[in-house]
Write a protein that holds these residues in place. Structure first.
Motif, PDB file in Angstrom:
ATOM      1  N   LEU A 234     -61.904  36.792 -30.544  1.00 15.81           N
ATOM      2  CA  LEU A 234     -61.219  37.151 -29.307  1.00 15.81           C
ATOM      3  C   LEU A 234     -59.795  36.619 -29.313  1.00 15.81           C
ATOM      4  N   PHE A 235     -59.645  35.373 -29.760  1.00  8.95           N
ATOM      5  CA  PHE A 235     -58.315  34.773 -29.841  1.00  8.95           C
ATOM      6  C   PHE A 235     -57.393  35.602 -30.738  1.00  8.95           C
ATOM      7  N   CYS A 236     -57.895  36.028 -31.879  1.00  9.55           N
ATOM      8  CA  CYS A 236     -57.070  36.776 -32.836  1.00  9.55           C
ATOM      9  C   CYS A 236     -56.746  38.185 -32.361  1.00  9.55           C
ATOM     10  N   LYS A 237     -57.649  38.785 -31.606  1.00  8.53           N
ATOM     11  CA  LYS A 237     -57.459  40.165 -31.165  1.00  8.53           C
ATOM     12  C   LYS A 237     -56.343  40.321 -30.144  1.00  8.53           C
ATOM     13  N   ILE A 238     -56.184  39.330 -29.266  1.00  8.42           N
ATOM     14  CA  ILE A 238     -55.237  39.485 -28.156  1.00  8.42           C
ATOM     15  C   ILE A 238     -53.777  39.573 -28.619  1.00  8.42           C
ATOM     16  N   PRO A 239     -53.255  38.624 -29.433  1.00 10.27           N
ATOM     17  CA  PRO A 239     -51.859  38.769 -29.891  1.00 10.27           C
ATOM     18  C   PRO A 239     -51.642  40.033 -30.708  1.00 10.27           C
ATOM     19  N   LEU A 240     -52.659  40.447 -31.476  1.00  6.84           N
ATOM     20  CA  LEU A 240     -52.525  41.652 -32.288  1.00  6.84           C
ATOM     21  C   LEU A 240     -52.424  42.890 -31.395  1.00  6.84           C
ATOM     22  N   ALA A 241     -53.282  42.963 -30.392  1.00  4.54           N
ATOM     23  CA  ALA A 241     -53.241  44.105 -29.470  1.00  4.54           C
ATOM     24  C   ALA A 241     -51.907  44.164 -28.738  1.00  4.54           C
ATOM     25  N   LEU A 242     -51.402  43.009 -28.316  1.00  3.21           N
ATOM     26  CA  LEU A 242     -50.118  42.964 -27.614  1.00  3.21           C
ATOM     27  C   LEU A 242     -48.970  43.368 -28.539  1.00  3.21           C
ATOM     28  N   ALA A 243     -49.051  42.962 -29.809  1.00  6.54           N
ATOM     29  CA  ALA A 243     -48.009  43.324 -30.780  1.00  6.54           C
ATOM     30  C   ALA A 243     -47.998  44.835 -31.025  1.00  6.54           C
ATOM     31  N   LYS A 244     -49.163  45.406 -31.184  1.00  2.60           N
ATOM     32  CA  LYS A 244     -49.250  46.858 -31.418  1.00  2.60           C
ATOM     33  C   LYS A 244     -48.731  47.638 -30.213  1.00  2.60           C
ATOM     34  N   LYS A 245     -49.108  47.169 -29.029  1.00  4.56           N
ATOM     35  CA  LYS A 245     -48.645  47.829 -27.810  1.00  4.56           C
ATOM     36  C   LYS A 245     -47.133  47.686 -27.668  1.00  4.56           C
ATOM     37  N   THR A 246     -46.604  46.513 -28.016  1.00  3.80           N
ATOM     38  CA  THR A 246     -45.158  46.292 -27.936  1.00  3.80           C
ATOM     39  C   THR A 246     -44.409  47.223 -28.875  1.00  3.80           C
ATOM     40  N   LEU A 247     -44.941  47.435 -30.074  1.00  4.84           N
ATOM     41  CA  LEU A 247     -44.312  48.372 -31.013  1.00  4.84           C
ATOM     42  C   LEU A 247     -44.205  49.768 -30.411  1.00  4.84           C
ATOM     43  N   LYS A 248     -45.276  50.204 -29.758  1.00  4.22           N
ATOM     44  CA  LYS A 248     -45.260  51.530 -29.130  1.00  4.22           C
ATOM     45  C   LYS A 248     -44.209  51.602 -28.026  1.00  4.22           C
ATOM     46  N   VAL A 249     -44.121  50.524 -27.250  1.00  2.00           N
ATOM     47  CA  VAL A 249     -43.144  50.470 -26.165  1.00  2.00           C
ATOM     48  C   VAL A 249     -41.723  50.508 -26.723  1.00  2.00           C
ATOM     49  N   LEU A 250     -41.472  49.735 -27.779  1.00  5.95           N
ATOM     50  CA  LEU A 250     -40.146  49.704 -28.397  1.00  5.95           C
ATOM     51  C   LEU A 250     -39.783  51.055 -29.001  1.00  5.95           C
ATOM     52  N   LYS A 251     -40.751  51.705 -29.619  1.00  4.30           N
ATOM     53  CA  LYS A 251     -40.495  53.026 -30.207  1.00  4.30           C
ATOM     54  C   LYS A 251     -40.161  54.065 -29.144  1.00  4.30           C
ATOM     55  N   SER A 252     -40.681  53.857 -27.940  1.00  2.43           N
ATOM     56  CA  SER A 252     -40.424  54.806 -26.851  1.00  2.43           C
ATOM     57  C   SER A 252     -39.074  54.553 -26.183  1.00  2.43           C
ATOM     58  N   GLY A 253     -38.383  53.492 -26.642  1.00  2.00           N
ATOM     59  CA  GLY A 253     -37.049  53.210 -26.114  1.00  2.00           C
ATOM     60  C   GLY A 253     -36.985  52.156 -25.032  1.00  2.00           C
ATOM     61  N   HIS A 254     -38.118  51.534 -24.710  1.00  2.00           N
ATOM     62  CA  HIS A 254     -38.131  50.480 -23.699  1.00  2.00           C
ATOM     63  C   HIS A 254     -37.993  49.106 -24.360  1.00  2.00           C
ATOM     64  N   ASP A 255     -37.601  48.108 -23.576  1.00  2.00           N
ATOM     65  CA  ASP A 255     -37.334  46.780 -24.120  1.00  2.00           C
ATOM     66  C   ASP A 255     -38.603  45.955 -24.337  1.00  2.00           C
ATOM     67  N   LYS A 256     -39.546  46.047 -23.411  1.00  2.00           N
ATOM     68  CA  LYS A 256     -40.740  45.213 -23.498  1.00  2.00           C
ATOM     69  C   LYS A 256     -41.856  45.783 -22.631  1.00  2.00           C
ATOM     70  N   MET A 257     -43.045  45.217 -22.808  1.00  2.00           N
ATOM     71  CA  MET A 257     -44.172  45.604 -21.983  1.00  2.00           C
ATOM     72  C   MET A 257     -44.000  45.060 -20.571  1.00  2.00           C
TER      73      MET A 257
END
Length: 272
Positions: A234-257
């Protein structure tokens, strides 16, 4: 210091310095929470020196090398540390000033790991301060991301193993850390540029860095396949999920989640 007060202070400062890691650390069971919390605070303590906008580069190098030496000794000398930082204490945050307290927060049978890896990170940071954080090649990028993040992955692997025998792959752990750091680089491009720092190898575009991040985050997916302990997973999954989501947000042109996106992502992981 009173144990209860130290526990309270450690979690308070952890929350103040990083909500991203505070959430998964808080979900860990007591021994792991104290170990990983201590490690994060110690590494954040030296990171604040590396990133300080007012400290002279030579001062940073000296502080980081001396701290590395103190951490390599059998017993951490709090008085020597106090003397070392005293000339700069008005410029340093609480997380840095209280490095010795964070080591006391760590369980006794885990503190040697935290000290050893923080010591190695301090030396690596001193090296990159000297180089003015100027990345020219992919090898440079790999080295930098190892010292500031891949090293954390290796340390965590050692912590998992000592905790309950969990065996994980060292190279995949480094990839996990590198992936998280690459996301940070993409998120902080403008801020880094303002202070004259660039982590992109020569001729790299944003797309190249996105690819670097994604390739390393794939290593994180593989890393977690070796983990059976649910609390660690569970500990390992959370930062990874947030990183993947952040990449999608950055690719869409936004600064952060948004905070709502962060909370929704964490809740989804917890309820899986």
């Amino acid at each position: 210091m009173d144990t209860k007060q130290l526990n309270h202070d450690a979690m308070r400062v952890l929350k103040e310095t990083s909500r991203t890691f505070y959430i998964p650390i808080k979900l860990l069971r007591t021994k792991l929470r104290k170990t990983v919390g201590s490690a994060y605070l110690c590494m954040r303590a030296i990171d604040e020196i590396e990133d300080h906008v007012e400290l002279d580069a030579m001062v940073k190098q000296t502080l980081l090398r001396e701290i590395s030496q103190l951490l390599s000794e059998t017993t951490f000398n709090k008085e020597a540390y106090k003397s070392l930082i005293d000339p700069h204490i008005d410029m340093l945050p609480e997380v840095t000033i209280r490095l010795g307290d964070w080591l006391e927060f760590c369980p006794e049978d885990m503190v040697d790991l935290v000290k050893a890896y923080t010591s190695e990170m301090a030396i690596g940071m001193a090296k990159w301060v000297k180089r003015d954080w100027h990345v020219q090649t992919v090898e440079d990028l790999d080295e930098y991301t190892y010292y500031v993040a891949g090293l954390v992955g290796v340390m965590l692997s050692d912590i998992w193993k000592r905790y309950d025998g969990t065996q994980t792959n060292r190279d995949l752990a480094i990839g996990y850390g590198r992936g998280l750091q690459a996301v940070n680089v993409l998120r902080n491009i403008d801020e880094d540029a303002e202070r004259g720092v660039q982590f992109f190898p020569n001729n790299w575009t944003k797309e190249d860095m996105f690819q670097y991040a994604e390739e390393n985050l794939k290593q994180a997916d593989l890393y977690m396949k070796d983990i059976q302990t649910k609390n660690i997973l569970l500990f390992c999954k959370i930062p990874l999920a947030l990183a993947k989501k952040t990449l999608k947000v950055l690719k869409s042109g936004h600064d952060k989640m948004t905070r709502q996106e962060v909370e929704a992502t964490v809740e989804k992981i917890i309820n899986e």
